[in-house]
Design an enzyme around this catalytic site. Structure first.
Site, PDB file in Angstrom:
ATOM      1  N   LYS A  26       7.126  -0.151  -9.800  1.00 41.51           N
ATOM      2  CA  LYS A  26       6.068   0.690  -9.220  1.00 41.51           C
ATOM      3  C   LYS A  26       6.564   2.134  -9.186  1.00 41.51           C
ATOM      4  CE  LYS A  26       2.797   0.041  -5.426  1.00 41.51           C
ATOM      5  NZ  LYS A  26       2.646  -0.569  -4.090  1.00 41.51           N
TER       6      LYS A  26
HETATM    7  O1  G3P Z   1       0.657  -0.809  -1.477  1.00 42.61           O
HETATM    8  C1  G3P Z   1      -0.128   0.332  -1.457  1.00 42.61           C
HETATM    9  C2  G3P Z   1      -1.375   0.262  -0.589  1.00 42.61           C
HETATM   10  O2  G3P Z   1      -2.005  -0.970  -0.722  1.00 42.61           O
HETATM   11  C3  G3P Z   1      -1.188   0.730   0.811  1.00 42.61           C
HETATM   12  O3  G3P Z   1      -2.257   0.414   1.650  1.00 42.61           O
HETATM   13  O4  G3P Z   1      -3.267   0.208   3.892  1.00 42.61           O
HETATM   14  O5  G3P Z   1      -1.117   1.480   3.616  1.00 42.61           O
HETATM   15  O6  G3P Z   1      -3.246   2.411   2.783  1.00 42.61           O
HETATM   16  P1  G3P Z   1      -2.473   1.171   3.063  1.00 42.61           P
END
Ligand code: G3P
Length: 219
Positions: free
Chosen positions: A87
């Protein structure tokens, strides 16, 4: 559409895997920190544990922000298991690293994508997955789902093979809307997946079926 779980919690990953519909796992440094995993060795060991639970793609994020650093991390990360996907953040050196990884046959997930322009750069660089962050766009009052639709339209017109991984998915409605908008993958926590099970008419219907069955059997 593929289902990825967005967590570094081994119990949640095992639970999602046991459902028989899990296609992979995404992690990030914040999710690792949430599980109190710190230090390169511990992080690498944790990725190995995740790869032991699932054969699906497991996104492992680099920490470096320069080309040489990201290349070195990608080289080490893919040694953990065959299902590791590296990633890489959507920054200038990140795009260079995506292109280098593609040339080496290393699969990648371009993260922190918030615009169609960034998604075009990721696809041009040969990213395996591109991760637009839906919830975080909604958080600032913009339309996260429209970005998925825009990227899906552009990729289809241009014939880009990069898969659209809808990330920062917070609930069941997000999953359904991402599916309609053309996402190839959604990634979210276990509770968002589990919300898809729920419908009151299913509960009422099952209760009635079982009651009728018991009545007919004379119980
Ligand atoms: O892994 C990246 C993403 O899914 C993060 O989500 O909820 O932290 O905005 P969030």
């Amino acid at each position: 559409m593929k289902f990825f779980i967005d967590t570094a919690n081994l119990n949640d990953i095992a639970e999602a895997e046991s459902l028989g519909i899990l296609d992979g796992v995404t992690t990030n440094p914040s999710l690792m920190a949430k599980e109190k995993i710190s230090g390169t060795e511990a992080v690498m060991a944790h990725y190995k544990k995740i790869c032991d639970i699932t054969d699906g793609d497991v996104s492992a994020e680099v920490i470096s922000t320069d080309f040489e650093g990201m290349k070195a991390e990608a080289t080490e990360l893919v040694k953990i298991a065959d299902n590791i996907v590296v990633k890489i953040p959507m920054i200038r050196d990140g795009v260079k690293t995506l292109a280098w990884c593609a040339s080496q046959g290393i699969r990648t997930n371009c993260t922190l994508v918030f615009s169609a322009g960034q998604a075009i750069l990721a696809a041009k660089a040969g990213a395996t997955y591109v991760s637009p962050f839906i919830g975080r766009i909604d958080d600032i009052g913009w339309d996260g789902m429209q970005l998925i639709a825009d990227i899906a339209e552009i990729y289809a017109i241009q014939g880009f093979e990069t898969e659209i991984l809808a990330a920062s998915i917070r609930n069941g409605k997000h999953i359904i809307d991402a599916a309609k908008a053309g996402a190839d993958v959604v990634t979210c926590g276990l509770s968002a997946f589990e919300s898809l099970f729920n419908h009151p008419l299913t509960d009422i219907g099952l209760e009635k079926f079982l009651a009728d069955h018991a009545k007919a059997a004379g119980h």
